[in-house]
Scaffold this motif. Structure first.
Motif, PDB file in Angstrom:
ATOM      1  N   ALA A 138       2.607   1.870  -3.230  1.00 42.55           N
ATOM      2  CA  ALA A 138       1.675   2.388  -4.232  1.00 42.55           C
ATOM      3  C   ALA A 138       1.300   3.843  -3.961  1.00 42.55           C
ATOM      4  O   ALA A 138       0.561   4.447  -4.752  1.00 42.55           O
ATOM      5  CB  ALA A 138       0.417   1.522  -4.264  1.00 42.55           C
TER       6      ALA A 138
ATOM      7  N   ARG B 116      -5.669  -6.248  -6.509  1.00 42.50           N
ATOM      8  CA  ARG B 116      -6.163  -5.454  -7.642  1.00 42.50           C
ATOM      9  C   ARG B 116      -6.239  -3.978  -7.278  1.00 42.50           C
ATOM     10  O   ARG B 116      -5.871  -3.113  -8.079  1.00 42.50           O
ATOM     11  CB  ARG B 116      -7.534  -5.953  -8.074  1.00 42.50           C
TER      12      ARG B 116
ATOM     13  N   GLY C 253      -2.482  -2.917  -6.612  1.00 42.89           N
ATOM     14  CA  GLY C 253      -1.635  -3.112  -7.781  1.00 42.89           C
ATOM     15  C   GLY C 253      -0.416  -3.975  -7.502  1.00 42.89           C
ATOM     16  O   GLY C 253       0.694  -3.648  -7.902  1.00 42.89           O
ATOM     17  N   PHE C 254      -0.615  -5.081  -6.806  1.00 41.92           N
ATOM     18  CA  PHE C 254       0.485  -6.024  -6.573  1.00 41.92           C
ATOM     19  C   PHE C 254       0.059  -7.419  -6.990  1.00 41.92           C
ATOM     20  O   PHE C 254      -1.120  -7.686  -7.198  1.00 41.92           O
ATOM     21  CB  PHE C 254       0.973  -5.997  -5.120  1.00 41.92           C
ATOM     22  N   ASP C 255       1.042  -8.293  -7.134  1.00 46.85           N
ATOM     23  CA  ASP C 255       0.801  -9.680  -7.513  1.00 46.85           C
ATOM     24  C   ASP C 255       0.523 -10.491  -6.246  1.00 46.85           C
ATOM     25  O   ASP C 255       1.400 -10.617  -5.391  1.00 46.85           O
ATOM     26  CB  ASP C 255       2.025 -10.237  -8.239  1.00 46.85           C
TER      27      ASP C 255
ATOM     28  N   ARG D 101     -11.115   3.222  -2.491  1.00 45.80           N
ATOM     29  CA  ARG D 101     -11.080   2.355  -3.673  1.00 45.80           C
ATOM     30  C   ARG D 101     -11.931   1.106  -3.489  1.00 45.80           C
ATOM     31  O   ARG D 101     -12.550   0.614  -4.424  1.00 45.80           O
ATOM     32  CB  ARG D 101      -9.652   1.920  -3.999  1.00 45.80           C
TER      33      ARG D 101
ATOM     34  N   ARG E  10       0.828  -1.209   0.000  1.00 48.31           N
ATOM     35  CA  ARG E  10       0.000   0.000   0.000  1.00 48.31           C
ATOM     36  C   ARG E  10       0.859   1.255   0.000  1.00 48.31           C
ATOM     37  O   ARG E  10       0.636   2.183  -0.786  1.00 48.31           O
ATOM     38  CB  ARG E  10      -0.948  -0.008   1.208  1.00 48.31           C
TER      39      ARG E  10
END
Length: 75
Positions: free
Chosen positions: A14, A52, A55-57, A24, A11
């Motif tokens: 990002a 999602r 924005g991480f895997d 979000r 977090r």
């Protein structure tokens, strides 16, 4: 606690605050705080949704948790 630390790190990386992430996800900031502090567990679906939104895997985070988990860890 490895999962909590990984979520906070992702977090912050990002550039999101807890409130930004909550916005979000359309949830309360207090939920994000409980997840990140370990007061509330994260299920697999929530991990995917968090990944999602941030924005991480999710597989990279699972690898971190797997490495940090002792072989004899009890459920």
């Amino acid at each position: 606690m490895a999962l909590c630390r990984a979520l906070v790190d992702a977090r912050v990386k990002a550039g999101l605050g807890q409130k930004d992430l909550a916005d979000r996800l359309r949830c309360h900031q207090s939920l994000i705080a409980r997840l990140e502090s370990g007061q509330r567990r994260v299920d697999v679906v929530e991990l995917v949704v968090l990944a999602r939104a941030i924005g991480f895997d999710p597989f990279e985070v699972l690898a971190i948790v797997e490495t940090a988990t002792e072989p004899d860890h009890r459920i």
